[in-house]
Write an enzyme that holds these catalytic residues in place. Structure first.
Site, short mmCIF file in Angstrom:
data_model
loop_
_atom_site.label_atom_id
_atom_site.label_comp_id
_atom_site.label_asym_id
_atom_site.label_seq_id
_atom_site.Cartn_x
_atom_site.Cartn_y
_atom_site.Cartn_z
N THR A 177 2.15 1.74 15.48
CA THR A 177 2.41 0.41 14.89
C THR A 177 2.82 0.45 13.42
O THR A 177 3.43 -0.51 12.95
CB THR A 177 1.15 -0.48 15.00
N HIS A 207 -2.06 -12.25 10.31
CA HIS A 207 -1.70 -10.84 10.17
C HIS A 207 -1.61 -10.22 11.56
O HIS A 207 -2.39 -10.58 12.45
CB HIS A 207 -2.73 -10.10 9.31
N CYS A 243 -3.30 -4.57 3.83
CA CYS A 243 -2.24 -5.42 4.40
C CYS A 243 -2.17 -6.82 3.81
O CYS A 243 -1.35 -7.63 4.24
CB CYS A 243 -2.42 -5.53 5.92
N ASN A 302 3.58 -3.27 12.86
CA ASN A 302 2.76 -3.81 11.77
C ASN A 302 3.43 -3.50 10.43
O ASN A 302 3.46 -2.35 10.01
CB ASN A 302 1.36 -3.18 11.83
N GLU A 327 0.83 -1.20 0.00
CA GLU A 327 0.00 0.00 0.00
C GLU A 327 0.87 1.25 0.00
O GLU A 327 0.37 2.36 0.12
CB GLU A 327 -0.98 -0.01 1.18
N SER A 333 -7.37 -4.74 5.16
CA SER A 333 -8.54 -3.90 5.41
C SER A 333 -9.28 -3.67 4.10
O SER A 333 -8.70 -3.62 3.03
CB SER A 333 -8.12 -2.56 6.01
N ARG A 389 -15.37 1.35 14.87
CA ARG A 389 -16.22 0.24 15.31
C ARG A 389 -16.09 -0.98 14.40
O ARG A 389 -16.49 -2.08 14.76
CB ARG A 389 -17.68 0.66 15.40
N THR A 418 -13.07 -2.06 13.16
CA THR A 418 -11.70 -2.55 13.11
C THR A 418 -11.54 -3.99 13.60
O THR A 418 -10.91 -4.80 12.94
CB THR A 418 -10.78 -1.61 13.91
#
Lengths: 349, 126
Positions: A155, A237, A114, A269, A82, A299, A202, A204
């Site tokens: 992260t 992940h 990711c 991350n 990304e 995501s 909310r 995630t």
């Protein structure tokens, strides 16, 4: 469940983790007066001369060295990220040129937050498994950005992992099968030309990260007729330390099964690299006959799950390039000022 | 923007591709144009530090990286080249230190310019 007609596996692998780290407590010192918990101990920070392309090149070179095949034998060099340095100009052509693979090669840049790297891996399985290609190099790499002070800044890290896909009979680990599960989810996104992403709080955990991983992992194990106890190792992940620990527990994996592949506490991350880097860290210690369960997450959102079986080739081949531990060991911590300078967070004009 | 200049040097810069004379076995770097009896030759990227200095007053375009280490590196195949050392601090560097080539970002030619990639060296990882 997806499984190519011709068995495939991982022939070689390579990793890259930058030398630099920033402690999460250092970020907390700037934005939260050092108060409260932090999601990781530290995260990797790319040096001023590093980006997704340079990290992909190094990971790719190690994967080629371990595989023992020449760059010219690759049919595809695919880079999932990304944080491709150019909006328009492929990372893949530069990486392929540096590896010495050009001009007779397919290159492409993949994007799925990711899990861009595991997308490339699944596509590589298809290319090799159909007989279109002998070898495909699938890379996941990122230099992730978080808005200063945002929870993601603690992260968002940098790293790369390269997996060279080839025929199962040459593999250091065969890939038994894979499955993908995706749903349109507004958990995390970055609009074009924006520097930093936003997250839909909310969404995630549930239904995004936990929901997608559970669906993909459960489905693959059910179709294979396996259960968590059948695997020596598992890797998920890892956007922070707690999420992979939690989803592992939800699925029935023990802390011992996920410990070797859990790198997030030390490096944060690494986005497209995260699950694949964890897999490579497992390859560094795995014994012939060990089984590995991998589930990526991106995501937007979705997960790819894979079941692998390690072969005798692992023992000799992992010595041909630096181990993940060598990259972890060279850590040098920088303070927030150096980090802000290198990551372009200072307004210069 | 010197697009052609950077493009022409990509094999040498990205992967340290030099030239080898098939008759004499001599290896040279950087590669030189215009002769047909020298063949492309992939250098191993292994070398040792012959000498080095720390650049604290950088030329334009390298301010972000300063201070940085500039070294003369004796390549395993014989040629000597000048390159930056990366991922290390000056106090780590000694004469004859084994180093290996890595491909890094050399220059950012601005928001409408190229990102230029090429070789640097670092202490060996293993």
């Amino acid at each position: 469940m997806m499984r190519p007609s011709k068995p495939v596996g991982i022939i070689g692998y390579g990793v890259y983790i930058p030398r630099y780290r920033i402690a999460a407590r250092e970020i907390s010192r700037i934005w939260a007066d050092g108060q409260g918990g932090v999601p990781v101990d530290a995260k990797s920070v790319p040096g001023p001369d590093e980006d997704t392309i340079t990290m992909s090149i190094e990971a790719g070179r190690s994967a080629l060295a371990r595989a023992g095949v020449s760059a010219a034998q690759l049919s595809a060099v695919w880079v999932g990220s990304e944080s491709h340095p150019y909006s328009v100009k492929p990372s893949g052509t530069i990486v392929a040129e540096a590896l010495g693979t050009t001009p007779w090669v397919s290159t492409a840049d993949w994007e799925f937050a990711c899990k861009a790297g595991s997308e490339a891996l699944t596509a590589g399985m298809g290319m090799v498994g159909s007989g279109m290609a002998e070898y495909v190099l699938a890379i996941g790499a990122d230099t992730a950005q978080g808005r200063p002070g945002d929870a993601l800044e603690y992260t968002a890290a940098a790293g790369a992992a390269a997996l060279l896909v080839g025929p199962a009979e040459q593999a250091l680990a065969s890939i038994e099968a894979t499955c993908s599960y995706v749903q349109d989810t507004p958990d995390f996104f970055r609009r074009a030309d924006r520097a930093y992403p936003v997250h839909g709080n909310r969404f995630t955990g549930e239904p995004a990260y936990f929901g997608q991983i559970r669906h993909a992992a459960t489905q693959l194990m059910n179709e294979l007729g396996t259960k968590p106890a059948d695997y020596t190792y598992a890797v998920f992940h890892q956007p922070n330390t707690r999420f992979p620990q939690t989803v592992g527990k939800q699925l029935g994996f023990s802390p011992e099964q996920i410990a070797q592949g859990l790198l997030a506490p030390k490096i944060g991350n690494t986005y497209s690299a995260a699950a694949l880097l964890g897999l490579c860290a497992i390859f560094d210690v795995a014994k012939p006959g060990d089984t590995i369960f991998v589930t990526s997450y991106g995501s937007g959102s979705g997960s790819d799950a894979y079941a692998l079986r390690v072969t005798d080739a692992i023992t000799e081949r992992r010595k041909r390039a630096p181990l993940t531990a060598a990259y972890l060991a060279r850590e040098k911590f920088v303070d927030y000022a150096v980090y802000a300078k290198w990551r372009g967070k200072l307004v210069m004009e | 923007m010197d697009l052609a200049k950077h493009w022409r040097q990509r094999a040498a810069r990205y992967r340290l591709e030099g030239q080898r004379n098939p008759t004499s076995g001599a290896v040279r770097f950087p590669p030189e144009p215009g002769e047909t009896d020298w063949q492309p030759f992939a250098l191993s990227g292994q070398g040792t530090v012959y000498s080095f200095t720390v650049v604290r007053q950088p030329p334009a375009g390298l301010a972000e990286e300063a201070p940085y280490i500039l070294a003369m590196v004796k390549l395993a195949e014989g040629p000597m080249i000048t390159a930056q050392l990366t991922d290390c601090d000056p106090e780590q560097i000694t004469i004859d230190l084994p180093v290996e080539m890595v491909t890094r970002r050399l220059r950012d030619l601005g928001p409408d310019g190229l990102l230029v990639y090429g070789y640097k060296f670092r202490p060996q990882i293993s």
